[in-house]
Design an enzyme around this catalytic site. Structure first.
Site, PDB file in Angstrom:
ATOM      1  N   SER A 117     -89.423 -13.691 -33.295  1.00  0.00           N
ATOM      2  CA  SER A 117     -90.076 -14.975 -33.025  1.00  0.00           C
ATOM      3  C   SER A 117     -90.361 -15.137 -31.547  1.00  0.00           C
ATOM      4  CB  SER A 117     -89.134 -16.094 -33.471  1.00  0.00           C
ATOM      5  OG  SER A 117     -89.595 -17.342 -33.014  1.00  0.00           O
ATOM      6  N   TYR A 141     -81.342 -20.493 -33.077  1.00  0.00           N
ATOM      7  CA  TYR A 141     -82.335 -19.740 -33.860  1.00  0.00           C
ATOM      8  C   TYR A 141     -82.929 -18.612 -33.010  1.00  0.00           C
ATOM      9  CZ  TYR A 141     -86.816 -18.574 -35.956  1.00  0.00           C
ATOM     10  OH  TYR A 141     -87.876 -17.877 -36.465  1.00  0.00           O
ATOM     11  N   LYS A 145     -82.504 -14.351 -33.254  1.00  0.00           N
ATOM     12  CA  LYS A 145     -83.597 -13.366 -33.313  1.00  0.00           C
ATOM     13  C   LYS A 145     -83.438 -12.330 -32.197  1.00  0.00           C
ATOM     14  CE  LYS A 145     -85.811 -14.899 -36.872  1.00  0.00           C
ATOM     15  NZ  LYS A 145     -85.925 -14.081 -38.089  1.00  0.00           N
TER      16      LYS A 145
HETATM   17  N1  UFG Z   1     -95.003 -31.493 -34.262  1.00  0.00           N
HETATM   18  C1  UFG Z   1     -95.345 -32.840 -34.358  1.00  0.00           C
HETATM   19  N2  UFG Z   1     -95.067 -33.491 -35.535  1.00  0.00           N
HETATM   20  C2  UFG Z   1     -94.481 -32.859 -36.596  1.00  0.00           C
HETATM   21  C3  UFG Z   1     -94.165 -31.489 -36.491  1.00  0.00           C
HETATM   22  C4  UFG Z   1     -94.435 -30.844 -35.299  1.00  0.00           C
HETATM   23  O1  UFG Z   1     -95.854 -33.438 -33.414  1.00  0.00           O
HETATM   24  O2  UFG Z   1     -94.256 -33.526 -37.621  1.00  0.00           O
HETATM   25  C5  UFG Z   1     -95.280 -30.783 -33.003  1.00  0.00           C
HETATM   26  C6  UFG Z   1     -94.031 -30.221 -32.369  1.00  0.00           C
HETATM   27  O3  UFG Z   1     -93.363 -31.185 -31.597  1.00  0.00           O
HETATM   28  C7  UFG Z   1     -94.614 -29.062 -31.564  1.00  0.00           C
HETATM   29  C8  UFG Z   1     -95.796 -28.595 -32.417  1.00  0.00           C
HETATM   30  O4  UFG Z   1     -96.094 -29.671 -33.290  1.00  0.00           O
HETATM   31  O5  UFG Z   1     -95.083 -29.541 -30.363  1.00  0.00           O
HETATM   32  C9  UFG Z   1     -95.482 -27.366 -33.251  1.00  0.00           C
HETATM   33  O6  UFG Z   1     -94.270 -27.610 -33.960  1.00  0.00           O
HETATM   34  P1  UFG Z   1     -93.811 -26.722 -35.207  1.00  0.00           P
HETATM   35  O7  UFG Z   1     -92.538 -27.312 -35.706  1.00  0.00           O
HETATM   36  O8  UFG Z   1     -94.933 -26.583 -36.163  1.00  0.00           O
HETATM   37  O9  UFG Z   1     -93.579 -25.296 -34.602  1.00  0.00           O
HETATM   38  P2  UFG Z   1     -92.695 -24.840 -33.349  1.00  0.00           P
HETATM   39  O10 UFG Z   1     -93.666 -24.461 -32.278  1.00  0.00           O
HETATM   40  O11 UFG Z   1     -91.660 -25.818 -33.014  1.00  0.00           O
HETATM   41  O12 UFG Z   1     -91.917 -23.617 -33.969  1.00  0.00           O
HETATM   42  C10 UFG Z   1     -92.503 -22.385 -34.152  1.00  0.00           C
HETATM   43  C11 UFG Z   1     -91.838 -21.696 -35.331  1.00  0.00           C
HETATM   44  C12 UFG Z   1     -90.393 -21.458 -35.054  1.00  0.00           C
HETATM   45  C13 UFG Z   1     -90.245 -20.721 -33.743  1.00  0.00           C
HETATM   46  C14 UFG Z   1     -90.979 -21.445 -32.653  1.00  0.00           C
HETATM   47  C15 UFG Z   1     -90.984 -20.679 -31.375  1.00  0.00           C
HETATM   48  O13 UFG Z   1     -91.989 -22.500 -36.474  1.00  0.00           O
HETATM   49  O14 UFG Z   1     -89.850 -20.703 -36.106  1.00  0.00           O
HETATM   50  O15 UFG Z   1     -92.318 -21.635 -33.012  1.00  0.00           O
HETATM   51  O16 UFG Z   1     -91.090 -21.568 -30.326  1.00  0.00           O
HETATM   52  F1  UFG Z   1     -88.962 -20.661 -33.397  1.00  0.00           F
END
Ligand code: UFG
Length: 332
Positions: A117, A141, A145
């Site tokens: 990741s 997490y 990884k």
């Molecule tokens: N977000 C929102 N509202 C939501 C969900 C997400 O505003 O309901 C925002 C988050 O705050 C973030 C962006 O959308 O800014 C992306 O969030 P995600 O949860 O979709 O994905 P992440 O970037 O947090 O996580 C992804 C993978 C993880 C990995 C990570 C690495 O899903 O498994 O990237 O940084 F660890």
């Protein structure tokens, strides 16, 4: 190849199994159905219900099916949960993977492709992050990884002189999203937290509204920027990684993203566009642990694996995700 796919009933795993079968490989899926679904497994694959940590069973599967290659997806993926329950993540993602890798080495598996990741980078220093960037995960997490990557590297080094040396590719996923182009597979996680899935649930009315976390970041529109990669392109990278190892490639870690960032606001607008629904996205405070921006430098994966993205299109990603969300909800 004779390929064992752990977590082959899950979101990215099921898309990859389908592509492996279509490419003519023999596939055995090992899944404990913690979050996977039986319907998601291609019928041409052999299913073994079990756990990666059960070394005896894994060894038996490797021997019975003469496995030469393993693609390892099985793992927990919810970042906030890893913060509140680190034991769960170290137990499954680290200890489970260690046992699996050990069984693979003992049974002369030659090729191992691992779902790593972008979380291994933590808060990157540069706009686009390449594989040589500082590794500094900011949650359990990401640590899990990185530890598994290190394990793979040490095992590959230790057994490099065997007749059948153990080699690996660790694919550092950026933000996997979207659903199968054919429309039969997609993300079916019950308590989804990922942005595009959540937005699609808001568009179908499954959720009354969604939250948009953080509008005061140092980014063009103040919301976080991510590199969203279509799940079919991500799955294809696993096939390329296996071919690369079969052709004698050395063990390596590779970013898997498009190298193009979109803000949370842009993504929400796109889901509204493809769905035709002006759902409510409430702007709220930052979510803990979110890096402002995370975009892949994908030079290496293109060069070394010859990986060519086919669905590098946010609209297509959101449309396939939305279509899948409708299909999936109608099925339940
Ligand atoms: N977000 C929102 N509202 C939501 C969900 C997400 O505003 O309901 C925002 C988050 O705050 C973030 C962006 O959308 O800014 C992306 O969030 P995600 O949860 O979709 O994905 P992440 O970037 O947090 O996580 C992804 C993978 C993880 C990995 C990570 C690495 O899903 O498994 O990237 O940084 F660890």
């Amino acid at each position: 190849m004779n390929i064992l796919v752990t977590g082959g009933a899950g979101y990215i795993g099921s898309h990859t199994v389908k592509q492996l079968i279509d490419a003519g490989h023999r596939v055995v899926v090992l899944d404990n159905f913690y979050s996977g679904h039986r319907w998601a497994i291609d019928p041409a694959a052999t299913l073994v219900e079990g756990d990666i940590a059960d070394s005896d069973s894994v060894s038996q599967v490797l021997q019975t099916h003469n496995i030469d290659s393993v693609v390892h997806f099985a793992g927990y993926i919810v970042v906030p949960e890893s913060v509140s329950d680190p034991f769960k993540y170290y137990e499954n993602n680290v200890v489970g993977s260690l046992r699996l890798i050990n069984a693979c080495e003992q049974n002369d598996v030659q090729r191992f492709v691992f779902s790593s990741s972008a979380a291994v980078y933590g808060l990157p220093d540069s706009k686009k992050v390449d594989e040589n960037a500082r590794l500094n995960p900011i949650n359990p997490y990401g640590n899990s990884k990185l530890i598994t990557e290190m394990t793979l590297n040490d095992v590959a080094n230790a057994y490099q002189h065997k007749d059948t040396p153990f080699k690996f590719v660790a694919l550092r996923y950026f933000n996997a999203a979207g659903a199968q182009i054919a429309g039969n597979l997609g993300q079916a996680t019950p308590e989804a937290t990922h942005l595009i899935k959540v937005a699609c649930e808001a568009a179908t009315g499954k959720r009354e509204q969604m939250k948009l976390f953080g509008t005061d970041y140092d980014t063009p529109d103040g919301s976080c920027v991510r590199d969203y990669i279509h799940v079919e392109d991500l799955a294809a990278a696993h096939l390329k990684a296996l071919d690369y190892l079969a052709d004698g490639g050395d063990s390596i870690r590779l970013n898997c993203g498009y190298g193009q960032g979109y803000s949370v606001k842009e993504v929400v607008a796109m889901v509204k566009k493809v769905s035709g629904v002006d759902f409510t996205a409430i702007e709220t405070g930052r979510r803990a642990g979110d890096p402002p921006s995370l975009i892949a430098d994908n030079t290496q994966i293109k060069r070394l694996l010859g990986w060519k993205p086919q669905y590098d299109d946010l609209e297509l990603i959101c449309r396939t995700a939305f279509n899948w969300e409708q299909t999936w909800q109608a099925r339940q």
